[in-house]
Design an enzyme around this catalytic site. Sequence first.
Site, PDB file in Angstrom:
ATOM      1  CE  LYS A 192      11.479  -4.450  -6.767  1.00  9.40           C
ATOM      2  NZ  LYS A 192      11.673  -5.626  -7.155  1.00  9.40           N
ATOM      3  CD1 TRP A 237      -0.452  -6.580  -3.099  1.00  7.63           C
ATOM      4  CD2 TRP A 237      -0.734  -6.863  -1.024  1.00  7.63           C
ATOM      5  NE1 TRP A 237      -0.291  -7.820  -3.123  1.00  7.63           N
ATOM      6  CE2 TRP A 237      -0.451  -8.124  -1.726  1.00  7.63           C
ATOM      7  CE3 TRP A 237      -0.909  -6.920   0.307  1.00  7.63           C
ATOM      8  CZ2 TRP A 237      -0.569  -9.415  -1.115  1.00  7.63           C
ATOM      9  CZ3 TRP A 237      -1.001  -8.213   1.065  1.00  7.63           C
ATOM     10  CH2 TRP A 237      -0.628  -9.548   0.115  1.00  7.63           C
ATOM     11  CB  CYS A 275      -1.114   0.090   1.375  1.00  4.94           C
ATOM     12  SG  CYS A 275      -2.147  -1.191   1.251  1.00  4.94           S
ATOM     13  CG  HIS A 309      14.338 -39.065  -3.114  1.00  3.82           C
ATOM     14  ND1 HIS A 309      14.556 -40.437  -2.752  1.00  3.82           N
ATOM     15  CD2 HIS A 309      15.586 -38.618  -3.295  1.00  3.82           C
ATOM     16  CE1 HIS A 309      15.807 -40.507  -2.581  1.00  3.82           C
ATOM     17  NE2 HIS A 309      16.382 -39.591  -2.966  1.00  3.82           N
ATOM     18  CE  LYS A 324      12.201 -13.224 -10.381  1.00  2.00           C
ATOM     19  NZ  LYS A 324      12.812 -13.182  -9.152  1.00  2.00           N
ATOM     20  CD  GLU A 378      15.429 -15.468  -8.030  1.00  5.95           C
ATOM     21  OE1 GLU A 378      14.983 -15.953  -6.910  1.00  5.95           O
ATOM     22  OE2 GLU A 378      15.413 -14.252  -8.500  1.00  5.95           O
ATOM     23  CD  GLU A 384       8.683 -13.137  -8.424  1.00  4.17           C
ATOM     24  OE1 GLU A 384       9.667 -13.336  -8.954  1.00  4.17           O
ATOM     25  OE2 GLU A 384       8.657 -12.437  -7.493  1.00  4.17           O
ATOM     26  CG  ASN A 397       1.323   0.354   4.343  1.00  7.52           C
ATOM     27  OD1 ASN A 397       0.859  -0.907   4.229  1.00  7.52           O
ATOM     28  ND2 ASN A 397       2.592   0.716   4.292  1.00  7.52           N
ATOM     29  N   GLY A 398      -0.789  -1.303   6.538  1.00  6.79           N
ATOM     30  CA  GLY A 398      -0.521  -2.267   7.774  1.00  6.79           C
ATOM     31  C   GLY A 398      -1.882  -3.158   7.806  1.00  6.79           C
ATOM     32  NE  ARG A 417       4.835   1.473   0.119  1.00  4.72           N
ATOM     33  CZ  ARG A 417       5.718   1.327   0.745  1.00  4.72           C
ATOM     34  NH1 ARG A 417       6.836   1.717   0.217  1.00  4.72           N
ATOM     35  NH2 ARG A 417       5.719   0.743   1.887  1.00  4.72           N
TER      36      ARG A 417
HETATM   37  C1  G6P Z   1       8.491  -9.391  -2.596  1.00 12.11           C
HETATM   38  C2  G6P Z   1       8.878  -8.912  -3.991  1.00 12.11           C
HETATM   39  C3  G6P Z   1      10.258  -9.764  -4.184  1.00 12.11           C
HETATM   40  C4  G6P Z   1      11.308  -9.852  -3.120  1.00 12.11           C
HETATM   41  C5  G6P Z   1      10.829 -10.078  -1.870  1.00 12.11           C
HETATM   42  C6  G6P Z   1      11.658  -9.641  -0.865  1.00 12.11           C
HETATM   43  O1  G6P Z   1       7.857 -10.655  -2.571  1.00 12.11           O
HETATM   44  O2  G6P Z   1       7.947  -9.180  -5.052  1.00 12.11           O
HETATM   45  O3  G6P Z   1      10.689  -9.660  -5.426  1.00 12.11           O
HETATM   46  O4  G6P Z   1      12.013 -10.744  -3.780  1.00 12.11           O
HETATM   47  O5  G6P Z   1       9.570  -9.399  -1.606  1.00 12.11           O
HETATM   48  O6  G6P Z   1      11.892  -8.391  -0.730  1.00 12.11           O
HETATM   49  P1  G6P Z   1      13.193  -7.517  -0.356  1.00 12.11           P
HETATM   50  O7  G6P Z   1      12.716  -6.215  -0.657  1.00 12.11           O
HETATM   51  O8  G6P Z   1      13.092  -7.706   0.986  1.00 12.11           O
HETATM   52  O9  G6P Z   1      14.241  -8.193  -0.818  1.00 12.11           O
END
Ligand code: G6P
Length: 608
Positions: free
Chosen positions: A603, A81, A2, A504, A485, A481, A488, A105-106, A28
């Site tokens: 983000k 959000w 947010c 397994h 990606k 990772e 996401e 926000n929170g 956000r």
């Molecule tokens: C969110 C973002 C990710 C990020 C994660 C951790 O889920 O969408 O891209 O890796 O938070 O965020 P940070 O800012 O702590 O690396």
Amino acid sequence: MCGIVGYIGANGAVKEVLLNGLSKLEYRGYDSAGLVCVENNRVFYERSLGRVSNLESAVVKSKVLKLIDNKASFGIAHTRWATHGKPSKENAHPHKAGDIYLVHNGIVENYKELKEALLTVDGSIEFTSQTDSEVLVHLISSKLDSNPRRSMVEAVQSSLNLVKGTYAIVVLNIVSGEMVCACNGSPLVLGIADDEGLLVASDTVALIGYAKHYLRLADGDVVSLSPKEYVFVSGTDKEVLELEESGQTSSLGGVFGHYMLKEIYEQGEVVDRVVNNKGQIYDILPKILKAKRLIIVGCGTSYNVGLVAEYLIERLSQISVEVEVASEFRYRDMPMSEGDVAIVLSQSGETVDTLEAVKLCKERGVLTVGIVNVEGSAIANACDAVIYNKAGREVSVASTKAFTSQLAVLSMLAIMLGECRSSLTTIEATNLMSELSNLPAVLSQELDRMSKQMEDLAKKYGSIENIICLGRGVQSAIALEGALKIKEVSYINAQAYPSGEIKHGPLALVDPNTLCIILAPKDELYTKSLSVIEEVKARGGIVIAITTPNGKEVIQSSDGVVIVPSVMDELLPFMTILPMQFFAYHLALLRGCDVDKPRNLAKSVTVE
Ligand code: G6P
């Protein structure tokens, strides 16, 4: 999560100030947005579902809510959000009760009890949303109704005393122009406007263009705002800081269609920047050298970087490393001692679980070293020492260049630790360092080719709904990772396992409709990876392999191959991650997904 922006002052174009701020805060949260403002004695209140651009269009058509006799200009705005209640216009902020409006926000954890208590006292209160936030505005309004001599700031303070949870709020009385902000566990900054007035926002980026100085509020602060001054009603006045604009903004510049692609291409540059700022790592080295154990904490991509670093640090320096997901860390009651050093990874510097992990480490007397991208952020401020990974602003929700820059910091740290602890000779350390310095040049020659190859493979396999990413040793972390990606941005179900684990369980999933991406560079585990390719092929699975030019057997036995440049084994993760990022990007593009703002994500994750 947010985004909040508020303004009170002399700038007549409040809508523009607020909308501009909101669009910079959209990272956000972006499921709905809203604003209320007083501009030239006219009140506007508008909310809309979806992006800030939808709100902009609605505001253009918006009718005047009422005319008031207040010379100042002021307003508050929010991009959401969703936590409580689906994304909808009704659930969008600001929420209102009479003339009082609020953005939040929170999470108000006890909102149900508060709502019941309010309704018991006054059954006529009408709740129009499913949010936890709306209870706050009714609470404040009822405090004012029950005692008309109470000021709004007093009503806010006594309401917040009842709240359990986290908040950053801005409350506005649209008639009197009283504005109050407060925070606890969610960030807020106060900008001193270049012309007369004040701004309040979730992040300094929203202040750019309007303020050159700002203050960062701390937990428990309650501040009353007027065009000419701010008064800390709770908490102490804060140091006024200069707003550093460079690196805070980013634009596509007409070259790239999406930030994700732009940021993938920036990875050479970010390694270069880290290598050229090694001083900050050297400064912290003596503290880390004493560690008996390193605890690496992070979420999402930052956590995955930690997993890669675990292999590197243990191998190069022989210091034992534990990598922990921050959201679990604080519930594990992990034994910690003074010989531990916590390395805290966060791009945004805001992730609430990671921030809480820092607090826990400090309570237990463990030294905390942050590797953070955003300067002055909550995690950077909370840690005992910070290394900035200097990736520049990362706009795409899916993290790419932050991953690489964090990895560059940790690789350098691993090499330095190894040399100081004599588990690496000076020659070995120098060779690794010089290969790391050379990575940007290697990358710049390879990115176009890899992007094209992954685009072709995405076209060929883009309709597949199940992907399994596999890797051995450090490549198992790259598999994780890569799968993150893909999930996401393309919404394809992508899982990741260390290759050895496939038999397994996951092998049961393999059939001709399953795509396995196998990370198989010619490193010491190459022959093991070859066996996995055979096992998958024997069950009819499709194999895309990522290997180095000398991986001939892999090249022969896979359905699709991408070749990454040969570099020293320890630095191969910098290479193998690239095709994974490109593949995710091209899959998302082909499937018509919103690459930079994937559904349901944000983000910056400031709620637990
Ligand atoms: C969110 C973002 C990710 C990020 C994660 C951790 O889920 O969408 O891209 O890796 O938070 O965020 P940070 O800012 O702590 O690396």
